[in-house]
Write a protein that holds these residues in place. Structure first.
Motif, PDB file in Angstrom:
ATOM      1  N   ASP A 139      -4.928   1.528  -5.717  1.00  0.00           N
ATOM      2  CA  ASP A 139      -3.959   0.454  -5.944  1.00  0.00           C
ATOM      3  C   ASP A 139      -3.452  -0.018  -4.579  1.00  0.00           C
ATOM      4  OD1 ASP A 139      -1.683  -1.097  -6.417  1.00  0.00           O
ATOM      5  OD2 ASP A 139      -1.127   0.061  -8.202  1.00  0.00           O
ATOM      6  N   LEU A 140      -3.780  -1.246  -4.203  1.00  0.00           N
ATOM      7  CA  LEU A 140      -3.468  -1.722  -2.849  1.00  0.00           C
ATOM      8  C   LEU A 140      -1.975  -1.946  -2.638  1.00  0.00           C
ATOM      9  CD1 LEU A 140      -6.465  -4.186  -2.357  1.00  0.00           C
ATOM     10  CD2 LEU A 140      -6.248  -1.830  -1.529  1.00  0.00           C
ATOM     11  N   ASN A 141      -1.203  -2.017  -3.711  1.00  0.00           N
ATOM     12  CA  ASN A 141       0.247  -2.140  -3.521  1.00  0.00           C
ATOM     13  C   ASN A 141       0.932  -0.772  -3.516  1.00  0.00           C
ATOM     14  OD1 ASN A 141       2.268  -3.996  -2.861  1.00  0.00           O
ATOM     15  ND2 ASN A 141       3.101  -3.984  -4.947  1.00  0.00           N
ATOM     16  N   ARG A 142       0.149   0.276  -3.238  1.00  0.00           N
ATOM     17  CA  ARG A 142       0.679   1.623  -2.989  1.00  0.00           C
ATOM     18  C   ARG A 142       0.094   2.188  -1.697  1.00  0.00           C
ATOM     19  NH1 ARG A 142       2.457  -0.531  -6.774  1.00  0.00           N
ATOM     20  NH2 ARG A 142       2.937   0.264  -8.862  1.00  0.00           N
ATOM     21  N   ASP A 143      -0.614   1.345  -0.959  1.00  0.00           N
ATOM     22  CA  ASP A 143      -1.430   1.820   0.165  1.00  0.00           C
ATOM     23  C   ASP A 143      -0.793   1.545   1.525  1.00  0.00           C
ATOM     24  OD1 ASP A 143      -3.867   2.958   1.169  1.00  0.00           O
ATOM     25  OD2 ASP A 143      -4.563   0.941   1.684  1.00  0.00           O
ATOM     26  N   PRO A 180       1.955   1.675   4.741  1.00  0.00           N
ATOM     27  CA  PRO A 180       2.868   2.658   5.346  1.00  0.00           C
ATOM     28  C   PRO A 180       4.262   2.486   4.749  1.00  0.00           C
ATOM     29  CG  PRO A 180       1.575   1.525   7.040  1.00  0.00           C
ATOM     30  CD  PRO A 180       1.322   0.800   5.745  1.00  0.00           C
ATOM     31  N   ASP A 181       4.869   3.585   4.350  1.00  0.00           N
ATOM     32  CA  ASP A 181       6.128   3.512   3.605  1.00  0.00           C
ATOM     33  C   ASP A 181       7.220   4.270   4.346  1.00  0.00           C
ATOM     34  OD1 ASP A 181       7.136   2.956   0.554  1.00  0.00           O
ATOM     35  OD2 ASP A 181       8.083   4.740   1.424  1.00  0.00           O
ATOM     36  N   GLN A 182       8.435   3.730   4.326  1.00  0.00           N
ATOM     37  CA  GLN A 182       9.524   4.362   5.074  1.00  0.00           C
ATOM     38  C   GLN A 182       9.840   5.766   4.547  1.00  0.00           C
ATOM     39  OE1 GLN A 182      13.457   2.680   4.493  1.00  0.00           O
ATOM     40  NE2 GLN A 182      12.737   1.436   2.792  1.00  0.00           N
ATOM     41  N   TYR A 183       9.570   6.029   3.303  1.00  0.00           N
ATOM     42  CA  TYR A 183       9.832   7.369   2.761  1.00  0.00           C
ATOM     43  C   TYR A 183       8.545   8.159   2.571  1.00  0.00           C
ATOM     44  CZ  TYR A 183      14.121   4.871   1.733  1.00  0.00           C
ATOM     45  OH  TYR A 183      15.237   4.108   1.841  1.00  0.00           O
ATOM     46  N   ALA A 184       7.468   7.433   2.245  1.00  0.00           N
ATOM     47  CA  ALA A 184       6.150   8.065   2.134  1.00  0.00           C
ATOM     48  C   ALA A 184       6.190   9.307   1.274  1.00  0.00           C
ATOM     49  CB  ALA A 184       5.600   8.391   3.527  1.00  0.00           C
ATOM     50  N   ILE A 185       6.760   9.200   0.068  1.00  0.00           N
ATOM     51  CA  ILE A 185       6.834  10.409  -0.756  1.00  0.00           C
ATOM     52  C   ILE A 185       5.795  10.458  -1.865  1.00  0.00           C
ATOM     53  CG2 ILE A 185       9.264  10.815  -0.288  1.00  0.00           C
ATOM     54  CD1 ILE A 185       9.858   9.839  -3.093  1.00  0.00           C
ATOM     55  N   GLU A 244      -7.277   3.587   9.990  1.00  0.00           N
ATOM     56  CA  GLU A 244      -8.510   4.264   9.573  1.00  0.00           C
ATOM     57  C   GLU A 244      -8.340   4.963   8.228  1.00  0.00           C
ATOM     58  OE1 GLU A 244      -6.656   4.909  12.170  1.00  0.00           O
ATOM     59  OE2 GLU A 244      -5.916   6.948  11.888  1.00  0.00           O
ATOM     60  N   THR A 245      -7.090   5.239   7.843  1.00  0.00           N
ATOM     61  CA  THR A 245      -6.885   5.888   6.544  1.00  0.00           C
ATOM     62  C   THR A 245      -6.462   4.890   5.470  1.00  0.00           C
ATOM     63  OG1 THR A 245      -4.542   6.381   6.875  1.00  0.00           O
ATOM     64  CG2 THR A 245      -6.125   7.974   7.745  1.00  0.00           C
ATOM     65  N   ARG A 246      -6.225   3.646   5.859  1.00  0.00           N
ATOM     66  CA  ARG A 246      -5.880   2.617   4.861  1.00  0.00           C
ATOM     67  C   ARG A 246      -7.154   2.075   4.233  1.00  0.00           C
ATOM     68  NH1 ARG A 246      -0.837   4.043   4.581  1.00  0.00           N
ATOM     69  NH2 ARG A 246      -0.066   4.393   6.672  1.00  0.00           N
ATOM     70  N   GLN A 247      -6.993   1.475   3.080  1.00  0.00           N
ATOM     71  CA  GLN A 247      -8.105   0.735   2.491  1.00  0.00           C
ATOM     72  C   GLN A 247      -8.397  -0.482   3.374  1.00  0.00           C
ATOM     73  OE1 GLN A 247      -9.838   1.951  -0.190  1.00  0.00           O
ATOM     74  NE2 GLN A 247      -8.512   3.674   0.365  1.00  0.00           N
ATOM     75  N   PRO A 248      -9.660  -0.929   3.429  1.00  0.00           N
ATOM     76  CA  PRO A 248      -9.988  -2.045   4.337  1.00  0.00           C
ATOM     77  C   PRO A 248      -9.203  -3.317   4.015  1.00  0.00           C
ATOM     78  CG  PRO A 248     -11.858  -1.479   2.906  1.00  0.00           C
ATOM     79  CD  PRO A 248     -10.844  -0.390   2.755  1.00  0.00           C
ATOM     80  N   GLU A 249      -8.909  -3.533   2.737  1.00  0.00           N
ATOM     81  CA  GLU A 249      -8.145  -4.731   2.364  1.00  0.00           C
ATOM     82  C   GLU A 249      -6.722  -4.648   2.927  1.00  0.00           C
ATOM     83  OE1 GLU A 249      -9.709  -2.733   0.199  1.00  0.00           O
ATOM     84  OE2 GLU A 249     -11.269  -3.913  -0.815  1.00  0.00           O
ATOM     85  N   VAL A 270      -4.916  -7.108   5.987  1.00  0.00           N
ATOM     86  CA  VAL A 270      -3.674  -7.880   5.854  1.00  0.00           C
ATOM     87  C   VAL A 270      -2.616  -7.346   6.819  1.00  0.00           C
ATOM     88  CG1 VAL A 270      -1.918  -8.716   4.247  1.00  0.00           C
ATOM     89  CG2 VAL A 270      -4.246  -8.324   3.438  1.00  0.00           C
ATOM     90  N   LEU A 271      -2.599  -6.027   6.987  1.00  0.00           N
ATOM     91  CA  LEU A 271      -1.629  -5.405   7.890  1.00  0.00           C
ATOM     92  C   LEU A 271      -1.842  -5.902   9.329  1.00  0.00           C
ATOM     93  CD1 LEU A 271      -0.776  -1.581   7.829  1.00  0.00           C
ATOM     94  CD2 LEU A 271      -0.883  -2.882   9.945  1.00  0.00           C
ATOM     95  N   SER A 272      -3.081  -5.834   9.788  1.00  0.00           N
ATOM     96  CA  SER A 272      -3.366  -6.244  11.170  1.00  0.00           C
ATOM     97  C   SER A 272      -3.078  -7.727  11.365  1.00  0.00           C
ATOM     98  CB  SER A 272      -4.833  -5.961  11.513  1.00  0.00           C
ATOM     99  OG  SER A 272      -5.106  -4.592  11.363  1.00  0.00           O
ATOM    100  N   TRP A 273      -3.478  -8.517  10.401  1.00  0.00           N
ATOM    101  CA  TRP A 273      -3.220  -9.956  10.495  1.00  0.00           C
ATOM    102  C   TRP A 273      -1.711 -10.225  10.528  1.00  0.00           C
ATOM    103  CZ3 TRP A 273      -0.709 -13.174   6.964  1.00  0.00           C
ATOM    104  CH2 TRP A 273      -0.756 -14.542   7.274  1.00  0.00           C
TER     105      TRP A 273
END
Ligand SMILES: [Zn+2]
Length: 468
Positions: A173-177, A179-184, A210-215, A219-222
């Protein structure tokens, strides 16, 4: 202005004539290949001379993810607010793909009528004709194309769309992938950030592309290269505008998780809901808006990351109760949502706090400058030109309270930069036209007084938080 609208209407009428040969069922879900062609057609046709199409990465199965930029000088950092439209992060929620294409076509058609485009206009047959009522948005669309950078990203999950699946091709699920401030929920307990309830710092774990999904990585890098002012991300499964935080600390209980810019986010979400014929009258969500965590908390979502990492005020729009509605519903959905889309984009750009942070002596931009709105206390940064834009709100409203849509309000803003004296200004913001202000920063004297040293220390702290 009337002449301009008349010209724009003439341009839109031209679109209708060019498409007259198409069957009436012109709203459809384009395949990934047809979606790519449609972006090319927009770039070569109505958006010619004011657009670029960029591939920001590829999906697991090698599908290109493309972004159309519409602005006066695409691909360059500009002294303008910016706004992005994201679609289809969940593969089985595809309405955003078609809303975003339609929106781009309307914006470019309006901008052409406004004289922004430099080349001739050829309307490609693949792009649909205007819906009744689109003419009400021509003036706003032309304003946005001229005064903002607009980014159209119709699919963030092309593989999921092809499979009619929520997740990407690896089942994530890309809307769970993100980096999260709590990352729990998405990290092992050993990686969980330990925070006390009194720790108000907001920071993120490493991007770890490298640990994120390519999608997600795409979007993150962009996003890090553009630092968009505001954004809408279209989803399905309800009718509501959902704003940060999505995540909360230590508990999965659904309850309000207030982010520093809560009031500004509510104003942005309210603008959308009020621009929609029924969202604002929702029985499920008061005013048609909800704090993400109050609805249901989630971790690793895009909107929280955008706010923390790039200062982007990102709102998630749930466009329809039913996921993947029939293509015959798309015209209705466009007519319902276009008002909210333009209202939110306007609040975040035309209604924003805008300006520059410059060195008073050289008038050059200052590196590592940070801006903080009183009552928000979460810094944001100007771009490489020293320009900044930020949706703001009066801070006196209680959480969940009403925000008057058109009442001007006072905002106090402080600019800090390492080596410079802090500069505080109080300005009146007109919600319809925003406000422009310029900070001309003075260097701290080497043998300066304690106050200046304190300013410099505050600037260092703010710069550290922005880098976090
Ligand atoms: Zn969704």
């Amino acid at each position: 202005a009337l002449a301009r609208v008349a010209l724009a209407l003439a341009a839109l009428a031209g679109v209708t004539r060019a498409d007259a040969a198409l069957p009436p069922s012109e709203w459809r879900y384009r395949s990934n290949a047809d979606l790519a062609s449609a972006l090319d057609a927009l770039h070569a046709g109505p958006c010619a001379g004011m657009s670029s199409v960029t591939s920001i990465g590829t999906s697991v199965q090698g599908e290109e993810m493309r972004v159309l930029e519409v602005s006066s000088d695409p691909g360059t950092t500009q002294a303008k607010p910016s706004f992005a439209f994201f679609g289809n992060m969940h593969g089985d929620e595809p309405v955003g793909r078609e809303l975003i294409l339609r929106l781009a076509e309307l914006v470019c058609g309006a901008a052409n009528a406004d004289g922004l485009a430099t080349s001739g206009v050829a309307v490609p047959g693949d792009i649909t004709s205007p819906e009744p009522g689109d003419e009400r948005f021509v003036e706003t669309a032309a304003w946005l194309a001229t005064h903002a950078r607009l980014f159209f990203a119709p699919t963030l999950n092309p593989d999921g769309f092809a499979a009619r699946a929520r997740a990407n091709a690896r089942g994530v699920d890309l809307n769970r992938d993100w980096p999260d401030q709590y990352a729990i929920s998405t990290r092992s307990s050993s990686q969980t950030r330990q925070q006390s309830d009194t720790d108000l710092s907001i920071s993120l774990p490493a991007d770890a592309l490298e640990t994120r999904q390519p999608e997600t990585a795409a979007v993150l890098s962009w996003s890090r290269t553009v630092n968009v002012t505001g954004a809408l991300s279209f989803h399905e499964g309800a009718v509501v505008a959902n704003y940060p935080w999505d995540a909360k600390r230590n508990s999965k209980k659904a309850e309000y998780a207030r982010c520093p810019d809560d009031a500004a986010f509510r104003r942005l979400a309210r603008a959308y809901a009020d621009g929609h014929p029924t969202m604002h009258a929702s029985r499920e969500f008061k005013g048609g808006i909800t704090n993400g965590a109050k609805w249901y908390p989630l971790w690793g979502g895009m909107q929280d990351w955008h706010y923390i990492a790039t200062g982007t005020m990102s709102v998630t729009i749930e466009v329809n109760d039913l996921k993947f509605p029939k293509a015959s519903e798309l015209g209705r959905l466009w007519r319902e949502h276009r008002g909210g889309i333009f209202a939110a984009a306007t609040v975040a750009t035309r209604g924003a706090l805008r300006g520059f942070v410059l060195d008073a002596t050289t008038t050059e931009p200052i590196k590592n400058a940070a801006l903080t709105v009183k009552g928000v206390e979460f810094p944001f940064a100007p771009n490489a030109l020293g320009f900044f834009a930020r949706p703001v709100s009066g801070q006196r409203d209680p959480v969940g309270g009403d925000d008057a849509a058109t009442t001007p309000f006072l905002v106090t803003v402080t600019a800090t930069a390492p080596g410079y004296v802090a500069d505080e200004k109080t300005v009146t913001v007109d919600p319809l036209d925003g406000v422009d202000l310029v900070f001309e920063m003075v260097r701290v004297e080497v043998n300066g007084l304690g106050g200046a040293a304190a300013d410099a220390a505050a600037a260092d702290a703010a710069a550290d938080r922005l880098r976090a």
